[in-house]
Motif scaffolding. Structure first.
Motif, short mmCIF file in Angstrom:
data_model
loop_
_atom_site.label_atom_id
_atom_site.label_comp_id
_atom_site.label_asym_id
_atom_site.label_seq_id
_atom_site.Cartn_x
_atom_site.Cartn_y
_atom_site.Cartn_z
N GLU A 1 -5.06 1.17 7.85
CA GLU A 1 -5.71 2.47 7.64
C GLU A 1 -4.93 3.59 8.33
OE1 GLU A 1 -9.97 4.66 8.62
OE2 GLU A 1 -9.84 2.48 8.74
N SER B 1 0.83 -1.20 0.00
CA SER B 1 0.00 0.00 0.00
C SER B 1 0.87 1.26 0.00
CB SER B 1 -0.92 -0.01 1.22
OG SER B 1 -1.61 1.20 1.32
N LEU B 2 1.86 1.29 0.88
CA LEU B 2 2.75 2.46 0.93
C LEU B 2 3.53 2.63 -0.36
CD1 LEU B 2 4.09 2.14 4.57
CD2 LEU B 2 2.63 3.95 3.67
N ALA C 1 -1.82 4.28 6.19
CA ALA C 1 -2.21 4.95 4.95
C ALA C 1 -2.57 6.41 5.21
CB ALA C 1 -3.38 4.22 4.30
N ASN C 2 -3.29 6.67 6.30
CA ASN C 2 -3.63 8.05 6.66
C ASN C 2 -2.39 8.83 7.06
OD1 ASN C 2 -6.32 7.51 6.19
ND2 ASN C 2 -6.80 7.12 8.33
N ASN D 1 1.20 4.00 -3.03
CA ASN D 1 0.95 5.42 -2.76
C ASN D 1 2.15 6.28 -3.12
OD1 ASN D 1 -1.70 5.86 -1.71
ND2 ASN D 1 -1.12 4.62 0.06
#
Length: 146
Positions: A116, A52-53, A119-120, A56
């Protein structure tokens, strides 16, 4: 950007994030429980967070048009390997998890899950660095990059 450079960047970021998340999680287990219990669940959490990181970061990198030194500095700090601390939030305070970059004072975020929260945190880091650059404030270098 050349596709080979993008793949190299993706692999490098994934390894960097996976290592950071794994060691942070292991440190948390040692501090909390006094022992490390490696299992497949924690390995998959680290892999998912890292993917995910990485996605992003690549999305941010490709979207950012580097035209001036301000954008170059922003990219430099966004890709820096700042330490991430993840702590559970008490149920009385709403539950979930808090993720923070201790080196960036006040840069933190929360979420219902660890994924989450991290990610935030990526978005919070972007806003934190952008604000500091706009205001001319000093941004510390990541201690892991030294």
């Amino acid at each position: 950007m050349n596709i080979n450079k993008l793949v190299l960047l993706a692999v490098g970021l994934f390894v960097l994030f996976a290592t950071t998340i794994t060691y942070t999680w292991r440190w948390y287990e040692m501090a909390t429980f006094g022992e490390v219990t490696p299992d497949i669940f924690h390995t998959w959490i680290a892999i998912i967070l890292s993917m995910s990181l990485t996605l992003n970061a690549i999305y941010f990198y490709r979207r950012l048009k580097i035209k001036n030194s301000h954008d170059k500095k922003l990219l430099h700090y966004m890709l820096a390997n700042y330490r991430i601390e993840i702590t559970p939030i008490a149920k009385e305070d709403g539950g979930g998890f808090m993720a923070a970059h201790p080196e960036l004072k006040g840069c933190m975020s929360d979420g219902e899950t660890q994924l989450e929260a991290v990610a935030n945190l990526f978005n919070a880091k972007y806003e934190w660095i952008k604000f500091c650059l706009e205001q001319g404030l000093e941004i510390p270098e990541a201690s892991r990059d030294k």
